[in-house]
Design an enzyme around this catalytic site. Structure first.
Site, PDB file in Angstrom:
ATOM      1  N   ASP A 161       0.838  -1.192   0.000  1.00  0.00           N
ATOM      2  CA  ASP A 161       0.000   0.000   0.000  1.00  0.00           C
ATOM      3  C   ASP A 161       0.877   1.248   0.000  1.00  0.00           C
ATOM      4  O   ASP A 161       2.019   1.225   0.465  1.00  0.00           O
ATOM      5  CB  ASP A 161      -0.887   0.030   1.244  1.00  0.00           C
ATOM      6  CG  ASP A 161      -1.933  -1.069   1.252  1.00  0.00           C
ATOM      7  OD1 ASP A 161      -2.239  -1.596   0.175  1.00  0.00           O
ATOM      8  OD2 ASP A 161      -2.416  -1.400   2.354  1.00  0.00           O
ATOM      9  N   ARG A 162       0.310   2.336  -0.479  1.00  0.00           N
ATOM     10  CA  ARG A 162       1.045   3.605  -0.529  1.00  0.00           C
ATOM     11  C   ARG A 162       1.700   3.936   0.821  1.00  0.00           C
ATOM     12  O   ARG A 162       2.869   4.315   0.888  1.00  0.00           O
ATOM     13  CB  ARG A 162       0.084   4.733  -0.921  1.00  0.00           C
ATOM     14  CG  ARG A 162       0.708   6.115  -0.864  1.00  0.00           C
ATOM     15  CD  ARG A 162      -0.348   7.211  -0.854  1.00  0.00           C
ATOM     16  NE  ARG A 162      -0.930   7.448  -2.161  1.00  0.00           N
ATOM     17  CZ  ARG A 162      -0.389   8.230  -3.093  1.00  0.00           C
ATOM     18  NH1 ARG A 162       0.784   8.803  -2.873  1.00  0.00           N
ATOM     19  NH2 ARG A 162      -1.005   8.426  -4.241  1.00  0.00           N
TER      20      ARG A 162
END
Length: 256
Positions: free
Chosen positions: A69-70
């Site tokens: 995930d970012r």
């Protein structure tokens, strides 16, 4: 190439391991792993392609084996050849990649070790939510299994609540798995805008970006989750890669 950057993002990563077939890098947060949607901003994929420009010119490739995930930092594995991509893809399907994460959570668990095997599915399939990507534990979901160990407990301080450092070992690869399971157990990850208890945190962040008001509620600009260890089979041997906990997570655990 010019970028439209809604938040301050650079293609920050460091090389942890490299040979002729693979590259393992330490991705910073909030760097996107791969281009997505209409976003025009730097990504890890762009940065790795620039690093491996010579290999690409000689017939190599850039295949991201695992994606974070970012806001999750840590180890990302890249296959540099078609052969390595195929071998690692099969290893992923057979669950032969061993992954470990470090998470800083709110509270002090009553247990030293725990296992969560609650199935996970997209929340909007069974309940109302304003966040399309939000997942939840539900009997109708896909099988899911995560192990947890408490490594450190830090009592409440003047400006921060009690927090704990948790070692997380996912045995499946569901979307947001570690975050969902920790929230289900009652110990959400510090800074988690989706699973930290109030959906409004995420909606406010999308509308306004990071603000002092969000800082007072979340304590961390990103969710405090780090991919710290990865072991994978390749060419008849097992390769182990480790990444130290980043400074923003260490600061959350300082007792002073």
């Amino acid at each position: 190439m010019s970028y439209d950057m809604p938040i301050a993002v650079q293609a920050d990563f460091t090389v942890l391991y490299e040979d002729a077939a693979v590259l393992a890098v330490d991705k910073a947060a909030p760097l996107l792993t791969h281009p997505t949607g209409d976003k025009n901003e730097p990504t890890l994929w762009h940065g790795v392609r620039e690093l491996l420009a010579y290999e690409l010119a000689c017939g190599g490739q850039v295949s991201l084996v695992n994606r974070l995930d970012r806001e999750t930092s840590g180890i990302t594995l890249v296959a540099k050849t078609a052969e390595a991509a195929r071998e690692l893809g099969k290893a992923m399907q057979q669950r032969l990649l061993h992954k470990e994460y470090l998470a800083v959570v709110l509270g002090s668990p009553l247990w030293s070790s725990a296992c969560c095997a609650e199935p996970i599915l997209r929340m909007e399939e069974v309940a109302e939510t304003r966040i399309h990507v939000r997942q939840c534990c539900h009997p109708q979901g896909r099988p899911c299994h995560t192990e947890f160990d408490v490594l450190l407990r830090v009592p409440a301080r003047r400006y921060l609540p009690a927090m704990s450092l948790i070692r997380c070992v996912p045995h499946t690869g569901r979307m947001h798995q570690i975050r969902v399971h920790l929230a289900h157990l009652g110990y959400p990850i510090v800074g988690d805008k989706i699973y930290g208890g109030d959906e409004q945190n995420y909606l406010d962040f999308i509308e306004t970006g990071w603000t002092p008001q969000l800082a007072a509620r979340l304590y961390s600009e990103r969710h405090a989750l780090h991919a710290s260890a990865l072991a994978f089979p390749l060419g008849g041997t097992t390769i182990n890669v480790n990444s130290p906990m980043p400074s923003d997570m260490r600061l959350l655990l300082e007792e002073a």
